[in-house]
Design a protein around this motif. Structure first.
Motif, PDB file in Angstrom:
ATOM      1  N   ASN A  27      11.533  31.242  67.788  1.00 33.17           N
ATOM      2  CA  ASN A  27      11.373  32.483  67.041  1.00 33.17           C
ATOM      3  C   ASN A  27       9.981  32.556  66.398  1.00 33.17           C
ATOM      4  O   ASN A  27       9.272  33.556  66.548  1.00 33.17           O
ATOM      5  N   TYR A  31       6.942  34.935  67.566  1.00 31.75           N
ATOM      6  CA  TYR A  31       6.375  35.846  66.570  1.00 31.75           C
ATOM      7  C   TYR A  31       4.856  35.667  66.485  1.00 31.75           C
ATOM      8  O   TYR A  31       4.099  36.637  66.524  1.00 31.75           O
ATOM      9  N   SER A  45       6.585  42.353  66.451  1.00 26.85           N
ATOM     10  CA  SER A  45       6.552  40.911  66.675  1.00 26.85           C
ATOM     11  C   SER A  45       7.867  40.263  66.243  1.00 26.85           C
ATOM     12  O   SER A  45       8.389  39.373  66.927  1.00 26.85           O
ATOM     13  N   THR A  46       8.415  40.711  65.135  1.00 27.84           N
ATOM     14  CA  THR A  46       9.680  40.179  64.622  1.00 27.84           C
ATOM     15  C   THR A  46      10.834  40.489  65.567  1.00 27.84           C
ATOM     16  O   THR A  46      11.662  39.624  65.857  1.00 27.84           O
ATOM     17  N   TRP A  50      12.964  37.792  67.765  1.00 29.47           N
ATOM     18  CA  TRP A  50      14.415  37.723  67.572  1.00 29.47           C
ATOM     19  C   TRP A  50      15.157  37.767  68.901  1.00 29.47           C
ATOM     20  O   TRP A  50      16.051  36.963  69.147  1.00 29.47           O
ATOM     21  N   ASP A  94      16.815  39.040  58.731  1.00 29.38           N
ATOM     22  CA  ASP A  94      15.458  38.579  59.061  1.00 29.38           C
ATOM     23  C   ASP A  94      14.458  39.731  58.949  1.00 29.38           C
ATOM     24  O   ASP A  94      13.416  39.596  58.308  1.00 29.38           O
ATOM     25  N   TRP A  95      14.772  40.849  59.555  1.00 31.04           N
ATOM     26  CA  TRP A  95      13.866  42.005  59.538  1.00 31.04           C
ATOM     27  C   TRP A  95      13.620  42.495  58.114  1.00 31.04           C
ATOM     28  O   TRP A  95      12.488  42.826  57.750  1.00 31.04           O
ATOM     29  N   MET A  98      11.262  40.189  56.311  1.00 26.76           N
ATOM     30  CA  MET A  98       9.886  40.403  56.756  1.00 26.76           C
ATOM     31  C   MET A  98       9.327  41.702  56.184  1.00 26.76           C
ATOM     32  O   MET A  98       8.192  41.745  55.712  1.00 26.76           O
ATOM     33  N   ASP A 109       3.239  35.749  56.028  1.00 28.55           N
ATOM     34  CA  ASP A 109       4.255  36.074  57.024  1.00 28.55           C
ATOM     35  C   ASP A 109       4.917  34.843  57.646  1.00 28.55           C
ATOM     36  O   ASP A 109       6.133  34.821  57.857  1.00 28.55           O
ATOM     37  N   LYS A 113       8.803  34.023  57.382  1.00 24.61           N
ATOM     38  CA  LYS A 113       9.523  33.895  58.655  1.00 24.61           C
ATOM     39  C   LYS A 113      10.309  32.590  58.673  1.00 24.61           C
ATOM     40  O   LYS A 113      11.456  32.551  59.107  1.00 24.61           O
ATOM     41  N   ASN A 117      14.446  32.315  58.460  1.00 27.87           N
ATOM     42  CA  ASN A 117      15.172  31.665  59.549  1.00 27.87           C
ATOM     43  C   ASN A 117      16.148  30.608  59.054  1.00 27.87           C
ATOM     44  O   ASN A 117      17.189  30.401  59.659  1.00 27.87           O
TER      45      ASN A 117
END
Length: 136
Positions: A27, A31, A45-46, A50, A94-95, A98, A109, A113, A117
């Motif tokens: 991941n 990213y 990117s996220t 994912w 997760d989103w 971010m 970032d 991240k 996770n």
């Protein structure tokens, strides 16, 4: 003998942790490649990271962690649907992390991240154990 008994009791958790680390690395690396080499925005990117990580996680979780016994199409489709639905729910976590901590608050970032996770791994294990790969 005690060590063997303990391993037997926690082997699924250990396998999940090992593959969770690999999934997290996939991941984060995906990213990083998307954001820093392909110059995509944070959210694109996220999302790509994912999707790649979830495909990897499904394959490893099904085979080596939870030892799925589904072998008919209907059962596998149900399993995949449950897996991706639960991962979508934790993907939203997760989103949101971010978006809030990187886009709005402007925290590093890669650090966010990584922390996001860790939370996602714990939530995914609970969902996998109790919902997706529960043995009958």
């Amino acid at each position: 003998m005690k060590l063997k008994k303990m391993y037997s009791k926690y082997k699924d958790v250990l396998a999940y942790l090992v593959f969770g680390v690999f999934t997290t690395l996939i991941n984060i690396i995906t990213y990083w490649l998307m954001a820093y080499k392909l110059h995509q925005i944070v959210m694109v990117s996220t999302i790509v990271a994912w999707v790649v990580a979830v495909f990897f996680a499904y394959i490893t979780n099904r085979k080596w962690v939870f030892h799925s016994e589904c072998d008919d199409i209907k059962g596998i489709v149900k399993e995949i649907s449950a897996f991706f639905s639960c991962r979508l729910a934790t993907g939203i976590v997760d989103w949101l992390c971010m978006f809030v901590f990187v886009d709005i608050i402007k925290i590093n970032d890669i650090a966010i991240k990584t922390l996001a996770n860790i939370v996602v791994i714990v939530l995914n294990y609970i969902a996998s154990k109790l919902i997706i790969f529960k043995h009958k």
